[in-house]
Design a protein around this motif. Sequence first.
Motif, PDB file in Angstrom:
ATOM      1  N   MET A  30       0.858  -1.106   0.067  1.00 35.26           N
ATOM      2  CA  MET A  30       0.086  -0.127  -0.059  1.00 35.26           C
ATOM      3  C   MET A  30       0.864   1.248   0.027  1.00 35.26           C
ATOM      4  SD  MET A  30      -2.735   1.156   2.901  1.00 35.26           S
ATOM      5  CE  MET A  30      -4.077   2.016   2.276  1.00 35.26           C
ATOM      6  N   ARG A  31       0.437   2.221  -0.811  1.00 37.75           N
ATOM      7  CA  ARG A  31       1.340   3.443  -0.714  1.00 37.75           C
ATOM      8  C   ARG A  31       0.418   4.718  -0.503  1.00 37.75           C
ATOM      9  NH1 ARG A  31       3.956   0.481  -4.851  1.00 37.75           N
ATOM     10  NH2 ARG A  31       6.256   0.275  -4.207  1.00 37.75           N
ATOM     11  N   PHE A  32       0.831   5.560   0.249  1.00 32.00           N
ATOM     12  CA  PHE A  32       0.089   7.062   0.456  1.00 32.00           C
ATOM     13  C   PHE A  32       0.737   7.756  -0.081  1.00 32.00           C
ATOM     14  CE2 PHE A  32      -1.724  10.151   3.004  1.00 32.00           C
ATOM     15  CZ  PHE A  32      -0.665  11.250   2.952  1.00 32.00           C
ATOM     16  N   ASN A  33       0.148   8.461  -1.022  1.00 27.24           N
ATOM     17  CA  ASN A  33       0.520   9.542  -2.155  1.00 27.24           C
ATOM     18  C   ASN A  33       0.140  11.001  -1.551  1.00 27.24           C
ATOM     19  OD1 ASN A  33       2.240   7.914  -3.885  1.00 27.24           O
ATOM     20  ND2 ASN A  33       0.216   6.902  -4.531  1.00 27.24           N
ATOM     21  N   SER A  34       1.280  11.710  -1.783  1.00 26.33           N
ATOM     22  CA  SER A  34       0.974  13.237  -1.566  1.00 26.33           C
ATOM     23  C   SER A  34       1.319  13.966  -2.935  1.00 26.33           C
ATOM     24  CB  SER A  34       1.002  13.939  -0.378  1.00 26.33           C
ATOM     25  OG  SER A  34       2.657  14.033  -0.120  1.00 26.33           O
ATOM     26  N   SER A  35       1.427  15.267  -2.790  1.00 29.29           N
ATOM     27  CA  SER A  35       2.284  16.041  -3.904  1.00 29.29           C
ATOM     28  C   SER A  35       3.726  15.904  -3.680  1.00 29.29           C
ATOM     29  CB  SER A  35       1.724  17.300  -3.968  1.00 29.29           C
ATOM     30  OG  SER A  35       2.237  17.770  -2.716  1.00 29.29           O
ATOM     31  N   ILE A  36       4.283  15.539  -2.427  1.00 27.97           N
ATOM     32  CA  ILE A  36       5.516  15.583  -2.235  1.00 27.97           C
ATOM     33  C   ILE A  36       6.254  14.090  -1.713  1.00 27.97           C
ATOM     34  CG2 ILE A  36       7.597  16.497  -0.851  1.00 27.97           C
ATOM     35  CD1 ILE A  36       5.984  19.143  -0.831  1.00 27.97           C
ATOM     36  N   PHE A  37       5.557  13.591  -0.664  1.00 24.50           N
ATOM     37  CA  PHE A  37       5.793  12.325   0.001  1.00 24.50           C
ATOM     38  C   PHE A  37       4.843  11.326  -0.276  1.00 24.50           C
ATOM     39  CE2 PHE A  37       6.682  15.889   3.037  1.00 24.50           C
ATOM     40  CZ  PHE A  37       7.947  15.858   3.228  1.00 24.50           C
ATOM     41  N   GLN A  38       5.721  10.061  -0.458  1.00 22.41           N
ATOM     42  CA  GLN A  38       5.067   8.728  -0.476  1.00 22.41           C
ATOM     43  C   GLN A  38       5.434   8.052   0.550  1.00 22.41           C
ATOM     44  OE1 GLN A  38       7.263   9.673  -3.340  1.00 22.41           O
ATOM     45  NE2 GLN A  38       5.546  11.092  -3.856  1.00 22.41           N
ATOM     46  N   ILE A  39       4.548   6.889   1.014  1.00 24.05           N
ATOM     47  CA  ILE A  39       4.593   6.042   2.011  1.00 24.05           C
ATOM     48  C   ILE A  39       4.677   4.526   1.466  1.00 24.05           C
ATOM     49  CG2 ILE A  39       4.062   4.790   4.244  1.00 24.05           C
ATOM     50  CD1 ILE A  39       3.061   7.835   4.920  1.00 24.05           C
ATOM     51  N   ASP A  40       5.578   3.713   1.450  1.00 22.26           N
ATOM     52  CA  ASP A  40       5.332   2.185   0.982  1.00 22.26           C
ATOM     53  C   ASP A  40       5.309   1.477   2.307  1.00 22.26           C
ATOM     54  OD1 ASP A  40       5.418  -0.396   0.187  1.00 22.26           O
ATOM     55  OD2 ASP A  40       7.140   0.163  -1.173  1.00 22.26           O
ATOM     56  N   ALA A  41       4.135   1.100   2.685  1.00 22.02           N
ATOM     57  CA  ALA A  41       3.945   0.228   3.972  1.00 22.02           C
ATOM     58  C   ALA A  41       3.908  -1.053   3.584  1.00 22.02           C
ATOM     59  CB  ALA A  41       2.973   0.842   4.680  1.00 22.02           C
ATOM     60  N   THR A  42       4.412  -1.684   2.297  1.00 24.52           N
ATOM     61  CA  THR A  42       4.195  -2.959   2.277  1.00 24.52           C
ATOM     62  C   THR A  42       5.108  -3.923   3.124  1.00 24.52           C
ATOM     63  OG1 THR A  42       4.177  -2.516  -0.180  1.00 24.52           O
ATOM     64  CG2 THR A  42       4.661  -4.933   0.247  1.00 24.52           C
ATOM     65  N   PRO A  43       4.212  -4.892   3.622  1.00 25.39           N
ATOM     66  CA  PRO A  43       4.998  -5.735   4.746  1.00 25.39           C
ATOM     67  C   PRO A  43       6.101  -6.716   3.961  1.00 25.39           C
ATOM     68  CG  PRO A  43       2.612  -6.226   4.639  1.00 25.39           C
ATOM     69  CD  PRO A  43       2.896  -5.009   3.773  1.00 25.39           C
ATOM     70  N   ARG A  44       6.696  -7.171   5.029  1.00 26.71           N
ATOM     71  CA  ARG A  44       7.389  -8.484   4.520  1.00 26.71           C
ATOM     72  C   ARG A  44       7.223  -9.821   5.273  1.00 26.71           C
ATOM     73  NH1 ARG A  44      11.625 -10.077   7.154  1.00 26.71           N
ATOM     74  NH2 ARG A  44      12.362  -8.829   8.997  1.00 26.71           N
ATOM     75  N   ARG A  45       7.039 -10.862   4.830  1.00 19.51           N
ATOM     76  CA  ARG A  45       6.692 -11.941   5.295  1.00 19.51           C
ATOM     77  C   ARG A  45       7.787 -12.553   5.989  1.00 19.51           C
ATOM     78  NH1 ARG A  45       2.102 -14.354   7.380  1.00 19.51           N
ATOM     79  NH2 ARG A  45       1.993 -16.512   6.863  1.00 19.51           N
ATOM     80  N   ALA A  46       7.980 -12.730   7.470  1.00 27.65           N
ATOM     81  CA  ALA A  46       8.968 -13.507   8.260  1.00 27.65           C
ATOM     82  C   ALA A  46       8.648 -14.450   9.346  1.00 27.65           C
ATOM     83  CB  ALA A  46       9.993 -12.583   8.561  1.00 27.65           C
ATOM     84  N   ASP A  47       9.006 -15.412   9.239  1.00 23.02           N
ATOM     85  CA  ASP A  47       8.497 -16.483  10.341  1.00 23.02           C
ATOM     86  C   ASP A  47       7.165 -16.440  10.379  1.00 23.02           C
ATOM     87  OD1 ASP A  47      11.373 -17.055  10.817  1.00 23.02           O
ATOM     88  OD2 ASP A  47      11.797 -15.365  11.956  1.00 23.02           O
ATOM     89  N   GLY A  48       6.300 -16.735   9.639  1.00 25.05           N
ATOM     90  CA  GLY A  48       4.993 -16.732   9.701  1.00 25.05           C
ATOM     91  C   GLY A  48       4.164 -15.407  10.164  1.00 25.05           C
ATOM     92  N   GLU A  49       4.761 -14.147  10.185  1.00 26.92           N
ATOM     93  CA  GLU A  49       4.422 -12.996  10.538  1.00 26.92           C
ATOM     94  C   GLU A  49       4.731 -12.010   9.343  1.00 26.92           C
ATOM     95  OE1 GLU A  49       4.418 -11.997  15.021  1.00 26.92           O
ATOM     96  OE2 GLU A  49       6.449 -12.147  14.065  1.00 26.92           O
ATOM     97  N   TYR A  50       3.533 -11.038   9.301  1.00 25.75           N
ATOM     98  CA  TYR A  50       3.843 -10.112   8.397  1.00 25.75           C
ATOM     99  C   TYR A  50       4.455  -8.829   9.129  1.00 25.75           C
ATOM    100  CZ  TYR A  50       0.686 -12.136   5.216  1.00 25.75           C
ATOM    101  OH  TYR A  50       0.067 -12.891   4.585  1.00 25.75           O
ATOM    102  N   MET A  51       5.625  -8.492   9.013  1.00 25.75           N
ATOM    103  CA  MET A  51       6.397  -7.471   9.624  1.00 25.75           C
ATOM    104  C   MET A  51       6.439  -5.896   8.878  1.00 25.75           C
ATOM    105  SD  MET A  51       7.977  -9.484  11.655  1.00 25.75           S
ATOM    106  CE  MET A  51       8.823  -7.942  12.328  1.00 25.75           C
ATOM    107  N   ALA A  52       5.898  -5.192   9.839  1.00 27.79           N
ATOM    108  CA  ALA A  52       5.632  -3.948   9.330  1.00 27.79           C
ATOM    109  C   ALA A  52       6.663  -2.915   9.437  1.00 27.79           C
ATOM    110  CB  ALA A  52       4.870  -3.245  10.532  1.00 27.79           C
ATOM    111  N   HIS A  53       7.082  -2.260   8.381  1.00 28.63           N
ATOM    112  CA  HIS A  53       7.896  -1.433   8.103  1.00 28.63           C
ATOM    113  C   HIS A  53       7.522  -0.441   7.098  1.00 28.63           C
ATOM    114  CE1 HIS A  53       9.671  -2.910   4.320  1.00 28.63           C
ATOM    115  NE2 HIS A  53       8.957  -4.072   4.937  1.00 28.63           N
ATOM    116  N   ALA A  54       8.362   0.664   7.237  1.00 23.67           N
ATOM    117  CA  ALA A  54       7.982   2.040   6.217  1.00 23.67           C
ATOM    118  C   ALA A  54       8.969   2.335   5.453  1.00 23.67           C
ATOM    119  CB  ALA A  54       7.090   3.088   7.018  1.00 23.67           C
ATOM    120  N   ARG A  55       8.798   2.743   4.336  1.00 22.64           N
ATOM    121  CA  ARG A  55       9.925   3.418   3.191  1.00 22.64           C
ATOM    122  C   ARG A  55       8.887   4.922   2.851  1.00 22.64           C
ATOM    123  NH1 ARG A  55      14.011   1.845  -0.020  1.00 22.64           N
ATOM    124  NH2 ARG A  55      13.635  -0.182   0.610  1.00 22.64           N
ATOM    125  N   ILE A  56       9.675   5.824   3.331  1.00 24.09           N
ATOM    126  CA  ILE A  56       9.282   7.372   3.081  1.00 24.09           C
ATOM    127  C   ILE A  56       9.987   7.909   1.955  1.00 24.09           C
ATOM    128  CG2 ILE A  56       8.660   9.374   4.229  1.00 24.09           C
ATOM    129  CD1 ILE A  56       8.366   8.240   6.644  1.00 24.09           C
TER     130      ILE A  56
END
Length: 71
Positions: free
Chosen positions: A1-27
């Motif tokens: 999922m990506r949040f878009n504005s005119s300047i900033f973008q957030i990529d909150a695509t989780p990664r899968r590890a050890d049976g869990e979805y790990m939350a992390h963000a790239r701004i």
Amino acid sequence: MRFNSSIFQIDATPRRADGEYMAHARISCNRDGEARQDIYVSGDLAGFDMREDAIRFATDWAMEWLERRYG
């Protein structure tokens, strides 16, 4: 999922590890038509059973991060 504005973008695509979805963000940002540049990449924030929970957590975290710095 990506949040878009005119300047900033957030990529909150989780990664899968050890049976869990790990939350992390790239701004990243795109200023004056330049190529997109990462301004912050979080480490793993938390683990979740549901992908949607990880996305929501990372997105909320990133929006708060942006508000504190660029409010």
